[in-house]
Write a protein that holds these residues in place. Structure first.
Motif, PDB file in Angstrom:
ATOM      1  N   ASP A 195      -3.189 -10.338  -9.980  1.00  0.00           N
ATOM      2  CA  ASP A 195      -3.165  -9.154 -10.835  1.00  0.00           C
ATOM      3  C   ASP A 195      -3.079  -7.847 -10.055  1.00  0.00           C
ATOM      4  O   ASP A 195      -3.049  -6.763 -10.655  1.00  0.00           O
ATOM      5  CB  ASP A 195      -4.370  -9.131 -11.775  1.00  0.00           C
ATOM      6  N   GLN A 196      -2.983  -7.906  -8.745  1.00  0.00           N
ATOM      7  CA  GLN A 196      -2.758  -6.705  -7.951  1.00  0.00           C
ATOM      8  C   GLN A 196      -1.271  -6.379  -7.826  1.00  0.00           C
ATOM      9  O   GLN A 196      -0.887  -5.449  -7.108  1.00  0.00           O
ATOM     10  CB  GLN A 196      -3.378  -6.859  -6.558  1.00  0.00           C
ATOM     11  N   ASN A 197      -0.428  -7.135  -8.518  1.00  0.00           N
ATOM     12  CA  ASN A 197       1.011  -6.875  -8.461  1.00  0.00           C
ATOM     13  C   ASN A 197       1.354  -5.494  -9.021  1.00  0.00           C
ATOM     14  O   ASN A 197       0.608  -4.932  -9.828  1.00  0.00           O
ATOM     15  CB  ASN A 197       1.777  -7.975  -9.210  1.00  0.00           C
ATOM     16  N   VAL A 198       2.494  -4.981  -8.572  1.00  0.00           N
ATOM     17  CA  VAL A 198       2.982  -3.679  -9.062  1.00  0.00           C
ATOM     18  C   VAL A 198       4.264  -3.857  -9.880  1.00  0.00           C
ATOM     19  O   VAL A 198       5.130  -2.992  -9.900  1.00  0.00           O
ATOM     20  CB  VAL A 198       3.211  -2.689  -7.895  1.00  0.00           C
ATOM     21  N   ALA A 199       4.359  -4.996 -10.557  1.00  0.00           N
ATOM     22  CA  ALA A 199       5.559  -5.293 -11.338  1.00  0.00           C
ATOM     23  C   ALA A 199       5.831  -4.244 -12.404  1.00  0.00           C
ATOM     24  O   ALA A 199       6.992  -3.982 -12.753  1.00  0.00           O
ATOM     25  CB  ALA A 199       5.430  -6.676 -11.987  1.00  0.00           C
ATOM     26  N   PHE A 200       4.780  -3.643 -12.957  1.00  0.00           N
ATOM     27  CA  PHE A 200       4.936  -2.620 -13.998  1.00  0.00           C
ATOM     28  C   PHE A 200       4.726  -1.215 -13.452  1.00  0.00           C
ATOM     29  O   PHE A 200       4.393  -0.299 -14.191  1.00  0.00           O
ATOM     30  CB  PHE A 200       3.958  -2.891 -15.148  1.00  0.00           C
ATOM     31  N   SER A 201       4.923  -1.042 -12.132  1.00  0.00           N
ATOM     32  CA  SER A 201       4.754   0.253 -11.475  1.00  0.00           C
ATOM     33  C   SER A 201       3.274   0.637 -11.444  1.00  0.00           C
ATOM     34  O   SER A 201       2.385  -0.215 -11.595  1.00  0.00           O
ATOM     35  CB  SER A 201       5.597   1.333 -12.167  1.00  0.00           C
ATOM     36  N   SER A 202       2.989   1.924 -11.269  1.00  0.00           N
ATOM     37  CA  SER A 202       1.622   2.410 -11.238  1.00  0.00           C
ATOM     38  C   SER A 202       1.671   3.928 -11.381  1.00  0.00           C
ATOM     39  O   SER A 202       2.737   4.543 -11.297  1.00  0.00           O
ATOM     40  CB  SER A 202       0.933   2.013  -9.916  1.00  0.00           C
ATOM     41  N   GLY A 203       0.517   4.521 -11.617  1.00  0.00           N
ATOM     42  CA  GLY A 203       0.463   5.975 -11.721  1.00  0.00           C
ATOM     43  C   GLY A 203       1.008   6.487 -13.049  1.00  0.00           C
ATOM     44  O   GLY A 203       0.968   5.796 -14.076  1.00  0.00           O
ATOM     45  N   THR A 204       1.543   7.695 -13.022  1.00  0.00           N
ATOM     46  CA  THR A 204       2.020   8.369 -14.234  1.00  0.00           C
ATOM     47  C   THR A 204       3.042   7.546 -15.002  1.00  0.00           C
ATOM     48  O   THR A 204       3.042   7.534 -16.235  1.00  0.00           O
ATOM     49  CB  THR A 204       2.643   9.730 -13.863  1.00  0.00           C
ATOM     50  N   ASP A 215       0.816  -1.215   0.000  1.00  0.00           N
ATOM     51  CA  ASP A 215       0.000   0.000   0.000  1.00  0.00           C
ATOM     52  C   ASP A 215       0.848   1.263   0.000  1.00  0.00           C
ATOM     53  O   ASP A 215       0.480   2.262  -0.623  1.00  0.00           O
ATOM     54  CB  ASP A 215      -0.981  -0.005   1.180  1.00  0.00           C
ATOM     55  N   VAL A 216       1.996   1.234   0.664  1.00  0.00           N
ATOM     56  CA  VAL A 216       2.889   2.394   0.659  1.00  0.00           C
ATOM     57  C   VAL A 216       3.456   2.613  -0.737  1.00  0.00           C
ATOM     58  O   VAL A 216       3.470   3.734  -1.255  1.00  0.00           O
ATOM     59  CB  VAL A 216       4.022   2.212   1.684  1.00  0.00           C
ATOM     60  N   CYS A 217       3.936   1.542  -1.360  1.00  0.00           N
ATOM     61  CA  CYS A 217       4.482   1.662  -2.719  1.00  0.00           C
ATOM     62  C   CYS A 217       3.426   2.203  -3.672  1.00  0.00           C
ATOM     63  O   CYS A 217       3.713   3.107  -4.473  1.00  0.00           O
ATOM     64  CB  CYS A 217       4.986   0.302  -3.199  1.00  0.00           C
ATOM     65  N   LEU A 218       2.220   1.669  -3.585  1.00  0.00           N
ATOM     66  CA  LEU A 218       1.156   2.111  -4.482  1.00  0.00           C
ATOM     67  C   LEU A 218       0.830   3.583  -4.250  1.00  0.00           C
ATOM     68  O   LEU A 218       0.649   4.349  -5.207  1.00  0.00           O
ATOM     69  CB  LEU A 218      -0.088   1.249  -4.252  1.00  0.00           C
ATOM     70  N   LEU A 234      10.482  -1.006  -2.941  1.00  0.00           N
ATOM     71  CA  LEU A 234      10.910  -2.365  -3.241  1.00  0.00           C
ATOM     72  C   LEU A 234       9.730  -3.124  -3.846  1.00  0.00           C
ATOM     73  O   LEU A 234       8.960  -3.781  -3.145  1.00  0.00           O
ATOM     74  CB  LEU A 234      11.433  -3.038  -1.976  1.00  0.00           C
ATOM     75  N   LEU A 235       9.584  -3.015  -5.156  1.00  0.00           N
ATOM     76  CA  LEU A 235       8.445  -3.622  -5.845  1.00  0.00           C
ATOM     77  C   LEU A 235       8.402  -5.131  -5.645  1.00  0.00           C
ATOM     78  O   LEU A 235       7.330  -5.723  -5.501  1.00  0.00           O
ATOM     79  CB  LEU A 235       8.498  -3.285  -7.333  1.00  0.00           C
ATOM     80  N   GLY A 236       9.574  -5.758  -5.660  1.00  0.00           N
ATOM     81  CA  GLY A 236       9.626  -7.203  -5.444  1.00  0.00           C
ATOM     82  C   GLY A 236       9.135  -7.580  -4.061  1.00  0.00           C
ATOM     83  O   GLY A 236       8.527  -8.638  -3.877  1.00  0.00           O
TER      84      GLY A 236
END
Length: 451
Positions: free
Chosen positions: A369-378, A69-72, A344-346
């Motif tokens: 599919d909730q992974n952030v492997a491809f980042s998020s946002g802009t 949640d922090v990374c997102l 730390l996306l991993g």
């Protein structure tokens, strides 16, 4: 030139390397995650340890988080922007000036990786159409054909039970061929592109040795020189593709030559880097977990979900960084303008708060599919849909053509820390099947709504 390169290395990597090494000796976990090669093979227990220390952990040069949640929140927040070497303070900025102009690398402005809106928005609009959902769907039959052709070559060159390097013969060549065709680049040069890309990928890490830094600069410079010549070829025969669009934008005064070169080089290298890692990581996971491969053979509609689980379990990009553009707050903690936070996306993709039993590889995981492997946002990866499609087609075709594919030794990890993948995967082909029809996924198999 050698002296100036040495100065650039000291400013960009040498001083940071010394600082982080000192912090490692004092027992700082975050610093170990940045540079300790012993952690590279299996960083996940260390992500767990850092996560247990808090939602945001202050570690040496930066704050860090392995919480999903922090990374997102940071990735999606307008209060954070990209790290930029041209914004270094004081004496470091002077050192940059003395060191002279660097190469147009992926972490140098005007790269899309380190620019923020409105510049980033302007660049992104020029390439978005080539990576739209409609464009990717239209490309799928050609990707299937390329996969079949590459595996035909592997089958012809090998005998039953022989050993080949899966990265060299397949996982690298599939995405390199696809992106070369997309850009109108010579497919015959794909191995050269891969070599240059490997050098460029080193530049994403901090604390490089001088040897790696030198290799990275030389490879990026060589790619840049080739690209400048290729622009002339594009002008002589413009097509309806992304590179022709970029060249036209430059010729009309809407892009500088540095902007044109930087975007084109990034699209080329990023067009295969992530997918090489996705294919290699996925192949190894499925060979090591035959029970999961059995699920996919029995229920091929789950391949799209399997790719999401591979991206979650072995994220091709392990970390990214952001800088606070203004005083703000994250997870209830004040963050001052100019503060650096490493995401730390991993680790976020193995956060037990989002992914129960996170270290278990499960192609039926409903929340994969909730992974952030491809980042998020802009800065969400513009090529994410292409990489997912190549991963699905590439892996499904591989295990259909070589159903008894097995590891013939220990796969070798790439030397990079930001990017996670293999540069060598020895496999035994055993009993290949005869070439058949391409793997045409039905609408059901492409759906994410698998019960």
């Amino acid at each position: 030139m050698a002296l100036r390169r040495r100065i650039r290395w000291v400013v960009r990597h040498g001083l940071i390397r010394l600082t982080v090494q000192r912090q490692v000796r004092s027992g700082d976990l975050g610093s170990r995650l940045m540079i300790d090669p012993a952690i590279r093979e299996d960083p996940f227990p260390y992500y767990d340890e850092l996560r247990s220390q808090g939602r945001i952990v202050t570690s040496g040069l930066a704050m860090m988080s392995a919480h999903h949640d922090v990374c997102l929140a940071v990735l999606r927040s307008p209060d954070f922007g990209q790290m930029r070497l041209d914004l270094l303070p004081g004496i470091l900025k002077l050192g940059m000036k003395i060191g002279g102009r660097s190469v147009l690398g992926p972490i140098e402005p005007p790269s899309m990786l380190v620019t923020d809106p409105p510049q980033h928005t302007r660049y992104r609009k020029l390439v978005t159409r080539a990576f739209s959902a409609r464009a990717i769907t239209a490309m799928r039959p050609r990707v299937e054909e390329i996969a079949e052709d590459l595996l035909d070559e592997v089958a012809r060159a090998a005998t039953a039970g022989s050993t080949v390097d899966l990265v060299e013969r397949y996982a690298s060549l599939l995405p390199a061929t696809v992106i070369a065709e997309m850009l109108g680049a010579p497919v015959a040069m794909r191995r050269q592109f891969l070599d240059w890309g490997a050098g460029a990928a080193l530049s994403l890490d901090i604390g490089l040795s001088y040897r790696d830094f030198r290799r990275s600069e030389l490879d990026i410079a060589a790619l840049h020189q080739w690209m400048l010549g290729h622009f002339a070829d594009v002008r002589r025969a413009r097509r309806d593709d992304v590179l022709s669009t970029l060249v036209t934008a430059h010729d009309q005064g809407n892009l500088t030559i540095d902007e044109l070169s930087s975007i084109a080089m990034l699209v080329l290298a990023a067009g295969f880097e992530t997918t090489v890692n996705l294919l290699g990581n996925g192949a190894v996971l499925l060979m090591r977990h035959p029970e999961q491969l059995a699920v996919l053979r029995a229920q091929p509609q789950r391949w799209a979900g399997a790719v999401e689980e591979i991206l979650r379990h072995e994220s091709p990009v392990q970390r990214t960084g952001r800088v606070a553009l203004r005083d703000t707050e994250v997870a209830g903690r004040p963050v001052e303008a100019g503060s650096l936070i490493i995401l730390l996306l991993g680790g976020a993709n193995r956060d037990p708060g989002i992914f129960p039993d996170p270290h278990r590889f499960d192609v039926q995981r409903p929340e994969a599919d909730q992974n952030v492997a491809f980042s998020s946002g802009t800065h969400y990866c513009i090529g994410a849909a292409l990489a997912r499609m190549e991963g699905e087609v590439g892996l499904q075709t591989l295990f259909r053509r070589f159903p008894d594919l097995a590891l013939a030794g220990t796969p070798h990890r790439r030397p990079t820390r930001v990017l996670r993948g293999y540069d060598e995967i020895p496999v035994r082909l055993n009993s290949p099947t005869a070439p058949g029809t391409s793997v045409h996924a039905s609408a059901t198999s492409r759906s994410r709504d698998v019960p």
